[in-house]
Design an enzyme around this catalytic site. Structure first.
Site, mmCIF file in Angstrom:
data_model
loop_
_atom_site.group_PDB
_atom_site.id
_atom_site.type_symbol
_atom_site.label_atom_id
_atom_site.label_comp_id
_atom_site.label_asym_id
_atom_site.label_seq_id
_atom_site.Cartn_x
_atom_site.Cartn_y
_atom_site.Cartn_z
ATOM 1 N N ARG A 103 -8.601 -0.299 4.365
ATOM 2 C CA ARG A 103 -7.789 0.690 3.741
ATOM 3 C C ARG A 103 -6.163 -0.004 3.434
ATOM 4 O O ARG A 103 -5.642 0.357 2.615
ATOM 5 C CB ARG A 103 -7.444 1.774 4.956
ATOM 6 N N LYS A 150 0.852 -1.421 -0.170
ATOM 7 C CA LYS A 150 -0.098 -0.065 0.150
ATOM 8 C C LYS A 150 1.030 1.193 0.146
ATOM 9 O O LYS A 150 0.622 2.248 -0.771
ATOM 10 C CB LYS A 150 -0.779 0.001 1.329
ATOM 11 N N ASN A 151 1.901 1.223 0.909
ATOM 12 C CA ASN A 151 2.559 2.665 1.131
ATOM 13 C C ASN A 151 3.643 2.830 0.092
ATOM 14 O O ASN A 151 4.207 3.809 -0.073
ATOM 15 C CB ASN A 151 3.313 2.385 2.450
ATOM 16 N N ASP A 195 4.414 0.275 12.023
ATOM 17 C CA ASP A 195 3.293 -0.113 11.499
ATOM 18 C C ASP A 195 3.122 -1.830 11.823
ATOM 19 O O ASP A 195 1.818 -2.145 11.564
ATOM 20 C CB ASP A 195 3.401 -0.106 9.991
ATOM 21 N N CYS A 255 -4.577 12.668 12.084
ATOM 22 C CA CYS A 255 -5.433 11.381 12.026
ATOM 23 C C CYS A 255 -5.358 10.860 13.657
ATOM 24 O O CYS A 255 -4.925 11.417 14.372
ATOM 25 C CB CYS A 255 -4.698 10.336 10.920
ATOM 26 N N ARG A 273 0.563 14.675 12.817
ATOM 27 C CA ARG A 273 1.318 14.431 11.525
ATOM 28 C C ARG A 273 1.071 15.595 10.703
ATOM 29 O O ARG A 273 0.686 15.685 9.562
ATOM 30 C CB ARG A 273 0.390 13.117 10.989
#
Ligand code: EPZ
Length: 422
Positions: free
Chosen positions: A400, A22-23, A308, A118, A123
């Site tokens: 997500r 994803k990243n 993460d 978030c 952030r």
């Protein structure tokens, strides 16, 4: 809202295929804005964040065609119709800020909403903005939007990051590919997703050296070509599923997994009593014996232990023998999974950025609530090993970052299902 129901069901066995990262995809997609030629990504993950980035790129006039059930993204931004990234898209996903550098480099101007915070922290994006200013950008904050201009184009410069920000490194790297002259990024992040971006940009004709180290040197070029590029394997999905046999027992092969993407994480699992071995298809994970040993974890930028994977590791350590201490050094509020794990009988004491986890013999299933992407999957991991039924709500967080999580875990013997909202 959908819920996921998990029932502790004993040891797991079988294979789990790991998707594209994803990243990595969220920084590779904005790279299409740098060129008027087509950029095609293969091995793309099927996730709601990718859909959000698609929506954002289309709003700027880029064409994004999803092929092969979303695994291929054929993109082209030969005819951009604007350089404005609206708040209603950006607030859904912070990675939207990654269109700022490419738009500024390609068009000489951009209006991008500040992403806002978030659940896991404020952030800010100050390091993104400072890097672009070093390259000659003129920035003004108006009504929550960054108005950026680079009359005459960006110019090379020396950027010194006070710490390794992944997003700021990615924004600056993309912008520097079209800046006049040489740009040096010192204190750059070293994540595999940045290496993947550099490889893709080089395929497009960019001149980059040093990816994977803390110093990137970029010689600007007049224009970039198109390319076809495979998205690198998702090391966070990989690490997440490595924890399934660790917490339940049994043995699982993670197809597509690569040890160099998770070396620090695998070493920590080995310390806790979990064997990770290379196979010709990926990585095989097996818990040695019946118990996990308590270990201490400190999150750091790559190649250290990834933030993460902190929430997921905490779920494992809730069932370990002994006391583990987890230090979260990257984000200021990334223990929101702890109160939910407490509902399952875990013993966790959170003081600021430190969590002390005292292992218990067995967690107990309970209704719990997902609060952010990685917290949601840590609750599922806990449910896999808990006695009884765990009902996870707000699973839109999961969508997500994890494709087909129910199918992937059910495929190795987990008792798990998704209940559609009534
Ligand atoms: C990327 O976020 C990832 N997201 C995050 O993954 C990941 O947790 C993070 O890197 C760290 O590895 C994507 O790649 C889309 P940072 P990013 O800039 O770029 C502070 C997930 O679960 N900071 O390295 O936003 C920031 O507040 C997500 O997949 C500034 O102060 O991370 C944070 O405390 C969550 N100023 C720390 O640095 C800035 O200008 C690390 O942020 C930028 C960041």
């Amino acid at each position: 809202m959908d819920q996921i129901i998990v029932t502790g069901n004993g040891p797991l066995s079988g294979d789990i295929a790991i998707a594209g990262a994803k990243n990595a995809c969220l920084t590779l997609m904005p790279a299409t804005l740098l060129s008027d030629a087509p950029l095609t990504l293969t091995n793309a993950p099927r996730l709601s964040d990718i859909k959000t980035m698609t929506e954002l790129l289309r709003s700027l006039g880029a064409e994004v065609t999803s092929l092969q059930d979303g695994k291929v993204l054929a993109m082209s931004s030969h005819a951009l119709n604007g350089a404005r990234a609206d708040y209603d898209i950006v607030r859904k996903m912070r990675a939207s800020i990654l269109v700022l550098g490419p738009l500024l480099a390609r068009l000489g101007q951009a209006v991008v909403s500040l992403p806002g915070g978030c659940a896991i922290g404020a952030r800010p994006v100050d390091l993104h903005l400072k890097a672009l200013e070093v390259m000659g950008a003129e920035l003004e904050l108006v009504d929550g939007y960054v108005h950026a201009r680079a009359p005459g184009g960006l110019k090379g410069g020396v950027v010194e990051f006070p710490f390794a920000s992944v997003g700021a490194t990615e924004n600056a790297l993309m912008a520097a590919t079209l800046a006049r002259g040489t740009t040096v990024l010192k204190g750059a992040a070293r994540e595999p997703e940045i290496v993947d971006l550099a490889v893709c940009l080089r395929r497009m004709g960019a001149r980059i050296e040093g990816e994977g180290t803390d110093t990137l040197t970029i010689e600007g070029v007049e224009r970039l070509d198109g390319a076809t590029h495979p998205v690198v394997t998702d090391r966070i999905e990989l690490g997440t599923y490595m924890l399934a046999p660790a917490i339940c027992g049994g043995e699982v092969e993670l197809v597509g997994g690569r040890m160099e993407l998770v070396a620090a994480f695998a070493a920590k699992l080995d310390e806790a009593g979990v064997s990770v071995t290379r196979t010709d298809r990926g990585l095989r994970v097996r818990r040695r014996g019946d118990h996990i040993r308590a270990v201490n974890v400190t999150t750091e930028p790559f190649p250290g232990f990834p933030t993460d994977l902190q929430a997921q590791m905490m779920a494992l350590l809730c069932t370990a023998e002994g006391v583990s201490v987890l230090e979260e050094n990257i984000f200021e509020n990334r223990f929101m999974h702890a109160p939910e794990l407490l509902r399952m009988g875990a013993r966790i004491d959170v003081q600021g950025g430190t969590a002390r986890v005292t292992g218990v013999p067995r967690l107990k299933g309970a209704p719990v609530m997902a609060t952010d992407l990685r917290a949601s999957v840590s609750l599922i991991l806990a449910g896999l090993a808990a006695e009884g039924v765990t009902r996870v709500s707000r699973v839109y967080h999961l969508d997500r970052g994890y494709e087909n999580v129910v199918e992937k875990l059910a495929g190795v013997g987990a008792q798990i299902e998704r209940i559609k909202a009534q």
